[in-house]
Write an enzyme that holds these catalytic residues in place. Structure first.
Site, PDB file in Angstrom:
ATOM      1  N   GLU A 320       0.824  -1.217   0.000  1.00 30.51           N
ATOM      2  CA  GLU A 320       0.000   0.000   0.000  1.00 30.51           C
ATOM      3  C   GLU A 320       0.854   1.262   0.000  1.00 30.51           C
ATOM      4  O   GLU A 320       0.440   2.311  -0.510  1.00 30.51           O
ATOM      5  CB  GLU A 320      -0.957  -0.002   1.194  1.00 30.51           C
ATOM      6  CG  GLU A 320      -0.426   0.507   2.519  1.00 30.51           C
ATOM      7  CD  GLU A 320       0.641  -0.365   3.159  1.00 30.51           C
ATOM      8  OE1 GLU A 320       1.426   0.163   3.949  1.00 30.51           O
ATOM      9  OE2 GLU A 320       0.679  -1.574   2.859  1.00 30.51           O
ATOM     10  N   ASP A 321       2.055   1.197   0.574  1.00 38.34           N
ATOM     11  CA  ASP A 321       2.912   2.385   0.635  1.00 38.34           C
ATOM     12  C   ASP A 321       3.280   2.883  -0.759  1.00 38.34           C
ATOM     13  O   ASP A 321       3.143   4.072  -1.069  1.00 38.34           O
ATOM     14  CB  ASP A 321       4.173   2.096   1.456  1.00 38.34           C
ATOM     15  CG  ASP A 321       4.810   0.751   1.127  1.00 38.34           C
ATOM     16  OD1 ASP A 321       4.403   0.113   0.131  1.00 38.34           O
ATOM     17  OD2 ASP A 321       5.725   0.327   1.857  1.00 38.34           O
TER      18      ASP A 321
END
Length: 509
Positions: A320-321
């Site tokens: 997700e980063d």
């Protein structure tokens, strides 16, 4: 007399041969001239171009470390103070978690709140968080607990599911996502807000607010580093990887600003910016982060229409980063920025210290990256010392040294690379925790910390022979790890099996 006659005869024969230009026959070895084929020459030209590119990128990062990470960090005086919501997700007990969580309470910044997000009301980490809240009654801090019987589930990513409630409940627009297992300096928040508001990358402006030229920083992140707090092979290899190869290229790619390269240990951005990026994803012009269509656009439109819910869209991704950074970069026209700070993770848990644990961690994240940035992942082994040196030695030997592989040049390459890494390792180790702000530095972040016994009293240098041993081991393992990662799609994360789909989303098995 006989000897004299023999010598006279030989002399006469030599003169006669010379008179008739007849040379005596001498057997000589038949040495063919070095003549590589046209195909090999072309291959050598390609190899030397790539070798030079890798060296330029590597030393671009190295000299940035020498310039921006080699001194004590200063505390800026921001022109205006904006409130910040610090989100710290907890899942179980991490090594030295209390000291890591405490670093958020110690921030030298006048206006912030801390929200500690817990997936389950039965999580053992709650006691640690509650003790810190009692210890710092003047800090605006609270715990948000999930429902153990009906946990939040917006996708397979448990970190995003856990953070979503804090993201929506935060008082302030600026969000600092800070993992529970990392420690940061007390001035990190002040420098990060300053970088976000003034669009700075390691102190350099990236955007002209008068002319509108450049890219504005809309995500500030910190270089991930790890300290081995016990003398185990797995954690020592993690420490070596993050302090040498990873940090060099991570910092270089960020400075070049050609594409986002973000690790999610410590990220700061505006909630309104991320919500806007998700809303734009849902409009259909770019329906997903990889250009596909379908349900992703529908989900993006749904979450983008509700303020404070944009983060939930990214629960479908394990990485997700990187996907958040990609959305902010391409949808909002922004870029990322560093501040000279590091997010330091102490490594020493029971289940993370062995060589096998290290191999599994590296394989897992390479498999995730394979789907997010395929081209970069395919090229990654050629940026490592041994393989890069092999290509470079072949190219230089073929084109300039009249051989296919000059071992002297290869050894020279290894020594220069090793000295560079050794220098970089100790620059980062010495200065990662140095801050002019009042800073309660934990023992593991002290430059003279020694996991093998008493502290290094006269020097902060790691023992050279041990350092070289782990450096060589990490370099030798790099290619086998990459091959193993490329051959599979299944990963184990937080003791759960996942498969990465072609649209970059993850599917829990």
């Amino acid at each position: 007399m006989i000897m004299q006659l023999g010598l006279t005869s030989l002399a006469f024969l030599a003169l006669k041969c010379d008179a008739y230009n007849i040379a005596p026959k001498i057997d000589t070895p038949n040495v063919e001239p070095f003549a590589p084929s046209g195909g090999l020459k072309l291959l050598a030209i390609v190899a030397i171009i790539w070798y030079v590119v890798v060296l330029l990128v590597a030393y671009y990062g190295f000299f940035e470390i020498m310039q921006k990470f080699s001194k004590r960090k200063t505390l800026p005086v921001p022109p205006q103070v904006e409130g910040v919501t610090i989100l710290r997700p907890i899942k179980g007990i991490d090594p030295e978690m209390e000291l890591c969580l405490q670093s958020a309470f110690d921030q030298d910044y006048p206006k912030f709140e801390i929200i500690i997000c817990v997936e389950s009301e039965n999580d053992p980490g709650i006691g640690v968080a509650e003790a810190l809240i009692r210890k710092y009654p003047h800090v605006d801090a609270r715990i948000l607990k999930g429902d153990s019987h009906n946990p939040d589930h917006f996708g397979p990513n448990p970190k995003v599911n856990n953070l979503a409630k804090g993201y929506s409940a935060g008082k302030y627009d600026i969000m600092w996502i800070l993992d529970s297992n990392v420690w940061v300096c007390s001035g990190a928040l002040s420098r990060s807000v300053d970088a976000l508001n003034r669009s700075l990358d390691n102190g350099r402006s990236t955007f002209d607010f008068q002319t509108g030229k450049g890219r504005k920083v809309n995500l500030v992140h910190h270089v991930p580093m790890a300290i081995s707090i016990n003398p185990q092979t797995g954690t020592n290899l993690d420490e070596m990887f993050l302090f040498t190869s990873h940090s060099k290229f991570y910092i270089s790619i960020n400075k070049a600003a050609l594409a986002p390269c973000v690790n999610g240990k410590s990220n700061l951005y505006r909630r309104s910016e991320l919500d806007l990026a998700v809303k734009r994803l849902g409009k259909g012009s770019e329906p997903s982060l990889d250009g596909t269509t379908g349900i992703l656009a529908k989900d993006a439109a749904y979450y983008g229409s509700k303020p404070g819910q944009g983060l939930r869209f990214f629960a479908r991704y394990i990485g997700e980063d990187n996907m958040i950074a990609t959305a902010l970069w391409f949808q909002n026209g922004g870029r990322t920025g560093l501040t000279g700070d590091a997010a330091i993770q102490p490594l020493g848990g029971v289940n993370s210290t062995s060589l096998k644990n290290y191999l599994l961690r590296r394989i897992r994240w390479l498999r995730v990256r394979k789907h997010m940035v395929l081209e970069a992942t395919l090229l990654e082994p050629t940026t490592e010392c041994l393989l890069c040196g092999t290509f470079g030695t072949f190219a230089i030997s073929t084109l300039f040294l009249q051989s296919y592989f000059n071992w002297k040049f290869f050894i020279f390459h290894l020594l220069v690379w090793m000295v560079t890494d050794y220098t970089q390792f100790h620059i980062l180790l010495t200065n990662a925790s140095q801050d002019t702000a009042t800073c309660n530095v934990p023992y593991f972040a002290e430059p003279n910390f020694n996991a093998y016994g008493s502290p290094f009293e006269s020097s902060n240098l790691r023992t050279f022979h041990r350092w070289v041993l782990y450096w060589l081991l990490r370099e030798v393992l790099a290619l086998p790890i990459w091959i193993s990662a490329m051959l599979g799609t299944r990963i184990i994360w937080r003791n759960r099996p996942f498969r990465i789909n072609v649209d970059l989303s993850a599917e829990e098995l």
